[in-house]
Design a protein around this motif. Structure first.
Motif, PDB file in Angstrom:
ATOM      1  N   VAL A 169       0.834  -1.205   0.000  1.00  0.00           N
ATOM      2  CA  VAL A 169       0.000   0.000   0.000  1.00  0.00           C
ATOM      3  C   VAL A 169       0.869   1.257   0.000  1.00  0.00           C
ATOM      4  O   VAL A 169       0.632   2.207  -0.756  1.00  0.00           O
ATOM      5  CB  VAL A 169      -0.954  -0.006   1.215  1.00  0.00           C
ATOM      6  CG1 VAL A 169      -1.701   1.320   1.318  1.00  0.00           C
ATOM      7  CG2 VAL A 169      -1.926  -1.178   1.118  1.00  0.00           C
TER       8      VAL A 169
ATOM      9  N   ASP B 163       3.978   1.674  -1.030  1.00  0.00           N
ATOM     10  CA  ASP B 163       4.686   1.913  -2.290  1.00  0.00           C
ATOM     11  C   ASP B 163       3.777   2.583  -3.316  1.00  0.00           C
ATOM     12  O   ASP B 163       4.230   3.405  -4.121  1.00  0.00           O
ATOM     13  CB  ASP B 163       5.260   0.600  -2.839  1.00  0.00           C
ATOM     14  CG  ASP B 163       6.525   0.172  -2.115  1.00  0.00           C
ATOM     15  OD1 ASP B 163       7.266   1.055  -1.647  1.00  0.00           O
ATOM     16  OD2 ASP B 163       6.773  -1.043  -2.003  1.00  0.00           O
ATOM     17  N   HIS B 164       2.492   2.252  -3.264  1.00  0.00           N
ATOM     18  CA  HIS B 164       1.541   2.930  -4.154  1.00  0.00           C
ATOM     19  C   HIS B 164       1.284   4.360  -3.690  1.00  0.00           C
ATOM     20  O   HIS B 164       1.357   5.310  -4.484  1.00  0.00           O
ATOM     21  CB  HIS B 164       0.225   2.161  -4.226  1.00  0.00           C
ATOM     22  CG  HIS B 164      -0.860   2.922  -4.926  1.00  0.00           C
ATOM     23  ND1 HIS B 164      -0.879   3.120  -6.293  1.00  0.00           N
ATOM     24  CD2 HIS B 164      -1.952   3.591  -4.431  1.00  0.00           C
ATOM     25  CE1 HIS B 164      -1.935   3.846  -6.615  1.00  0.00           C
ATOM     26  NE2 HIS B 164      -2.595   4.151  -5.509  1.00  0.00           N
TER      27      HIS B 164
ATOM     28  N   GLY C 168       4.126   6.716  -4.300  1.00  0.00           N
ATOM     29  CA  GLY C 168       4.550   6.878  -5.690  1.00  0.00           C
ATOM     30  C   GLY C 168       5.900   6.270  -5.992  1.00  0.00           C
ATOM     31  O   GLY C 168       6.614   6.741  -6.888  1.00  0.00           O
TER      32      GLY C 168
ATOM     33  N   THR D 174       8.726   4.321  -7.600  1.00  0.00           N
ATOM     34  CA  THR D 174       8.861   3.862  -8.991  1.00  0.00           C
ATOM     35  C   THR D 174       9.903   2.764  -9.152  1.00  0.00           C
ATOM     36  O   THR D 174       9.900   2.050 -10.147  1.00  0.00           O
ATOM     37  CB  THR D 174       9.218   5.037  -9.921  1.00  0.00           C
ATOM     38  OG1 THR D 174      10.444   5.645  -9.467  1.00  0.00           O
ATOM     39  CG2 THR D 174       8.104   6.069  -9.934  1.00  0.00           C
TER      40      THR D 174
ATOM     41  N   GLN E  14       2.256  -9.230  -3.358  1.00  0.00           N
ATOM     42  CA  GLN E  14       1.748  -7.865  -3.432  1.00  0.00           C
ATOM     43  C   GLN E  14       1.041  -7.562  -4.751  1.00  0.00           C
ATOM     44  O   GLN E  14       0.117  -6.737  -4.786  1.00  0.00           O
ATOM     45  CB  GLN E  14       2.907  -6.881  -3.224  1.00  0.00           C
ATOM     46  CG  GLN E  14       3.454  -6.902  -1.808  1.00  0.00           C
ATOM     47  CD  GLN E  14       4.700  -6.030  -1.658  1.00  0.00           C
ATOM     48  OE1 GLN E  14       5.382  -5.735  -2.639  1.00  0.00           O
ATOM     49  NE2 GLN E  14       4.983  -5.622  -0.432  1.00  0.00           N
ATOM     50  N   ARG E  15       1.444  -8.233  -5.800  1.00  0.00           N
ATOM     51  CA  ARG E  15       0.821  -7.972  -7.103  1.00  0.00           C
ATOM     52  C   ARG E  15      -0.679  -8.278  -7.097  1.00  0.00           C
ATOM     53  O   ARG E  15      -1.432  -7.684  -7.869  1.00  0.00           O
ATOM     54  CB  ARG E  15       1.528  -8.771  -8.199  1.00  0.00           C
ATOM     55  CG  ARG E  15       2.822  -8.104  -8.669  1.00  0.00           C
ATOM     56  CD  ARG E  15       3.390  -8.759  -9.906  1.00  0.00           C
ATOM     57  NE  ARG E  15       4.577  -8.060 -10.363  1.00  0.00           N
ATOM     58  CZ  ARG E  15       4.577  -6.989 -11.150  1.00  0.00           C
ATOM     59  NH1 ARG E  15       3.407  -6.481 -11.566  1.00  0.00           N
ATOM     60  NH2 ARG E  15       5.703  -6.419 -11.534  1.00  0.00           N
TER      61      ARG E  15
ATOM     62  N   TYR F 299      -2.311  -5.122  -6.008  1.00  0.00           N
ATOM     63  CA  TYR F 299      -2.241  -4.132  -7.091  1.00  0.00           C
ATOM     64  C   TYR F 299      -3.256  -4.437  -8.193  1.00  0.00           C
ATOM     65  O   TYR F 299      -3.883  -3.536  -8.748  1.00  0.00           O
ATOM     66  CB  TYR F 299      -0.817  -4.079  -7.662  1.00  0.00           C
ATOM     67  CG  TYR F 299       0.090  -3.151  -6.886  1.00  0.00           C
ATOM     68  CD1 TYR F 299       0.545  -1.964  -7.451  1.00  0.00           C
ATOM     69  CD2 TYR F 299       0.460  -3.434  -5.572  1.00  0.00           C
ATOM     70  CE1 TYR F 299       1.367  -1.093  -6.737  1.00  0.00           C
ATOM     71  CE2 TYR F 299       1.279  -2.586  -4.846  1.00  0.00           C
ATOM     72  CZ  TYR F 299       1.727  -1.405  -5.438  1.00  0.00           C
ATOM     73  OH  TYR F 299       2.526  -0.539  -4.728  1.00  0.00           O
TER      74      TYR F 299
ATOM     75  N   TRP G  75      -3.805  -0.786  -9.590  1.00  0.00           N
ATOM     76  CA  TRP G  75      -2.587   0.008  -9.469  1.00  0.00           C
ATOM     77  C   TRP G  75      -1.488  -0.570 -10.369  1.00  0.00           C
ATOM     78  O   TRP G  75      -1.550  -1.727 -10.776  1.00  0.00           O
ATOM     79  CB  TRP G  75      -2.079   0.015  -8.028  1.00  0.00           C
ATOM     80  CG  TRP G  75      -3.030   0.588  -7.007  1.00  0.00           C
ATOM     81  CD1 TRP G  75      -4.078   1.425  -7.238  1.00  0.00           C
ATOM     82  CD2 TRP G  75      -2.997   0.347  -5.592  1.00  0.00           C
ATOM     83  NE1 TRP G  75      -4.709   1.743  -6.058  1.00  0.00           N
ATOM     84  CE2 TRP G  75      -4.070   1.099  -5.031  1.00  0.00           C
ATOM     85  CE3 TRP G  75      -2.184  -0.395  -4.743  1.00  0.00           C
ATOM     86  CZ2 TRP G  75      -4.328   1.091  -3.661  1.00  0.00           C
ATOM     87  CZ3 TRP G  75      -2.438  -0.390  -3.380  1.00  0.00           C
ATOM     88  CH2 TRP G  75      -3.499   0.344  -2.839  1.00  0.00           C
ATOM     89  N   THR G  76      -0.450   0.233 -10.620  1.00  0.00           N
ATOM     90  CA  THR G  76       0.711  -0.213 -11.396  1.00  0.00           C
ATOM     91  C   THR G  76       1.863  -0.521 -10.443  1.00  0.00           C
ATOM     92  O   THR G  76       2.256   0.348  -9.642  1.00  0.00           O
ATOM     93  CB  THR G  76       1.153   0.868 -12.406  1.00  0.00           C
ATOM     94  OG1 THR G  76       0.060   1.137 -13.295  1.00  0.00           O
ATOM     95  CG2 THR G  76       2.363   0.398 -13.209  1.00  0.00           C
ATOM     96  N   TYR G  77       2.390  -1.731 -10.538  1.00  0.00           N
ATOM     97  CA  TYR G  77       3.451  -2.134  -9.612  1.00  0.00           C
ATOM     98  C   TYR G  77       4.769  -1.455 -10.003  1.00  0.00           C
ATOM     99  O   TYR G  77       5.087  -1.328 -11.189  1.00  0.00           O
ATOM    100  CB  TYR G  77       3.628  -3.654  -9.639  1.00  0.00           C
ATOM    101  CG  TYR G  77       4.328  -4.180  -8.399  1.00  0.00           C
ATOM    102  CD1 TYR G  77       3.617  -4.398  -7.237  1.00  0.00           C
ATOM    103  CD2 TYR G  77       5.699  -4.426  -8.394  1.00  0.00           C
ATOM    104  CE1 TYR G  77       4.244  -4.860  -6.095  1.00  0.00           C
ATOM    105  CE2 TYR G  77       6.333  -4.884  -7.259  1.00  0.00           C
ATOM    106  CZ  TYR G  77       5.600  -5.096  -6.097  1.00  0.00           C
ATOM    107  OH  TYR G  77       6.231  -5.552  -4.963  1.00  0.00           O
ATOM    108  N   PRO G  78       5.560  -1.026  -9.001  1.00  0.00           N
ATOM    109  CA  PRO G  78       6.854  -0.389  -9.311  1.00  0.00           C
ATOM    110  C   PRO G  78       7.812  -1.381  -9.993  1.00  0.00           C
ATOM    111  O   PRO G  78       7.655  -2.597  -9.889  1.00  0.00           O
ATOM    112  CB  PRO G  78       7.395   0.017  -7.935  1.00  0.00           C
ATOM    113  CG  PRO G  78       6.225  -0.030  -7.013  1.00  0.00           C
ATOM    114  CD  PRO G  78       5.285  -1.049  -7.553  1.00  0.00           C
TER     115      PRO G  78
END
Length: 566
Positions: free
Chosen positions: A290, A292-293, A296, A298, A313-314, A317, A322-325
């Motif tokens: 959460v 890391d989202h 932001g 990257t 974690q994916r 996401y 959300w887009t995973y880093p």
């Protein structure tokens, strides 16, 4: 178990390979790193250090051709390896950038940062500095029971970051942000991506191992929302319920199957701002996902042993859209001087009095390294030079010491320190002021009042013979007349004794000098040092024929120093 002869042969092969590759006698640390990669040998570091030194003495006597022939005879495959193997690039690889760089270093503050932490701090800060990105320090402190945070550790981390030249652009404390995680959990339940499980741990494990679903998995969104409110309200007992993320219950990796996102912990948090405010706590994989989202992030750099975290974690996401880093991984680094010291193990040993504190010179904490006089620039370069390879490596601190030596040697003043001192009376000597250089190349002299008695090290005394002629450094030439008690006679001051007779030079100290205690990873050294040392508090100096030390404190005529390195 390998015999000493077998170990010595292994050492010789690696030492010869290094000598052939670089055309010079190898450093002990380089050979130790190779040998200690063998897990069977890691508990025998002290014994192996002695064997390495024996082998290096032997190899030093050989010329390059002889070394090459010996290696061909003992281990021809290592010769071939030299032909095939390219020297890995040192330093950090360039990044492929698509937009701004945001990185985070996310420690659990259950103790101070260690050398392992330093790698994460330095690498993240180096990349964000190079690419004009943002560095976030995020304290993952959401386990108030098992890995209970230490209140002091929050400041210790930030202080060590500053010392390492890694001042963060933002500091985030996870325990301040629990309501944010609750909102995401609630949304996941609504999306049927999470459910409250009441199975006992052993029961769920048995089901998971058989790739069978928990009976609560399909109890419905409304039921799960109700049970989730009960978890938050505190009316459920510890271990009675957990919130799980729905994954693939038949996933080939059991660790991915319906993993736990929240559990009930009723132990108060040590931070007074939090205390007993919450009883449902996120596990690290959920909290980190959460954050890391939200922050932001990257690019995440983590150990390859944490690759499963990304797989878990994916799922969050994907449910949330959300887009995973981007992620990069590195292998483990084992520093053989410290073995397997865990934060919890160190904490227990400190409580038991085995270590004096978190800055005990035997520990791999940054606090200990700093107190010993290691410079931040040396530690940064050491960590950057490790690069980002995924191969596990075992190495010695010799490389760090070599980097630090380059920094301290040009500026460290020299002084005499005699440990385990023995008194020597010198017949014919007259009281005088001895003059010795403060530094061999920077100029400046130190003056040492001395009479007819001096102190010398017992390990020098143990090698002396009656009649032997030698020089007391920067003082005079003497001839030993007796061993017990130790006596000598004055025989002049010129350097011809050293030049023509190749006489030994030993150091000394005046009997009325300062009491000095040096704390080192190998133990404690006590003795007498010359006056002038007391003016060097918080500086690194070199005790001649002993090593570099950092002067830690002075109280009256007593000095405490921390050993840096040779």
């Amino acid at each position: 178990m390998l015999t000493n002869d077998e170990i010595k042969l292994l050492i010789k092969k690696y030492a010869l390979q290094n000598a052939v590759k670089y055309k010079k006698t190898p450093q002990a640390g380089a050979v130790m790193g190779k040998v200690m990669a063998n897990p069977e040998l890691r508990s025998r570091a002290k014994e192996i250090t002695g064997l390495v030194n024996e082998v290096l003495v032997e190899i030093e006597q050989m010329n390059h051709e002889a070394r090459e022939e010996e290696l061909k005879s003992l281990a021809p495959e290592l010769i071939e390896e030299l032909k095939e193997k390219k020297e890995p690039d040192k330093g950090l690889p360039p990044l492929e950038m698509n937009g701004p760089l945001v990185m985070r270093f996310a420690p659990n503050p259950n103790g101070p940062p260690t050398l392992g932490s330093a790698r994460g701090i330095v690498v993240n800060s180096e990349y964000t500095r190079k690419y004009h990105g943002k560095l976030i320090i995020r304290f993952d402190d959401t386990d108030p029971a098992t890995k209970r945070p230490m209140l002091e550790a929050y400041d210790w981390y930030l202080d060590d970051c500053r010392w390492l030249g890694a001042v963060p652009d933002e500091v985030v404390i996870a325990s301040d942000r629990i309501p944010l995680y609750y909102e995401v959990a609630k949304e996941l339940i609504r999306k049927d991506g999470a459910y409250v499980c009441f199975c006992e741990q052993e029961v769920f494990k048995a089901l998971k191992d058989e790739k069978e679903a928990c009976p609560h998995r399909e109890q419905g969104v409304e039921k799960n929302l109700e049970f989730w409110r009960e978890m938050l309200s505190g009316c459920r007992r510890e271990q009675e319920a957990v919130l799980r993320i729905k994954t693939d219950i038949a996933h080939k990796d059991p660790a991915i199957r319906d993993w736990v996102a929240f559990r009930i912990i009723k132990t108060p948090h040590p931070r007074p701002e939090v205390d007993e405010k919450y009883c449902a706590w996120p596990l690290l994989d959920f909290e980190g996902a959460v954050e890391d989202h939200l922050l932001g992030t990257t690019l995440i750099i983590r150990g390859k042993d944490l690759a499963d975290s990304e797989k878990r974690q994916r799922y969050v996401y994907e449910y949330m859209g959300w887009t995973y880093p981007k992620t990069m991984h590195w292998g483990r680094v084992q520093i053989h001087e410290f073995g397997k010291l865990s934060t919890s193990g160190i904490k227990k040993a400190i409580a038991e009095g085995i270590y004096t504190g978190w800055d005990d010179p035997r520990l791999p904490t940054i606090r200990a390294i700093r107190r010993r006089g290691i410079q931040p620039e040396a530690l940064r370069k050491f960590m950057i030079d490790l690069g980002l390879g995924e191969t596990d490596i075992s190495l010695s601190l010799d490389t760090l010491y070599a980097e630090n030596r380059k920094l301290v040697d040009p500026v460290a003043n020299r002084y005499f320190f005699v440990w385990d001192p023995v008194e020597m009376n010198i017949e014919g000597a007259e009281p005088k002021i001895a003059k010795a250089p403060l530094h061999p190349s920077r100029g400046g002299m130190r003056e040492i009042p001395v009479g007819t008695t001096v102190l010398v090290c017992r390990n020098d005394v143990d090698t002396l013979k009656a009649g032997e002629r030698l020089r007391l450094k920067d003082l005079c030439n003497i001839q030993i007349t007796g061993i017990s008690p130790l006596t000598a006679k004055f025989i002049g001051t010129d350097m011809d004794l050293v030049k023509k007779e190749k006489a030994r030079i030993i150091h000394w100290a005046p009997p009325d000098g300062l009491k000095v205690k040096v704390l080192s990873p190998d133990g404690e050294y006590t003795g007498i040092g010359e006056r002038g040392i007391e003016r060097e508090v918080d500086k690194v100096v070199q005790f001649e024929r002993f090593g570099f030390v950092r002067i830690d404190s002075v109280s009256g005529d007593e000095v405490v120093a921390y050993f840096t390195h040779k």
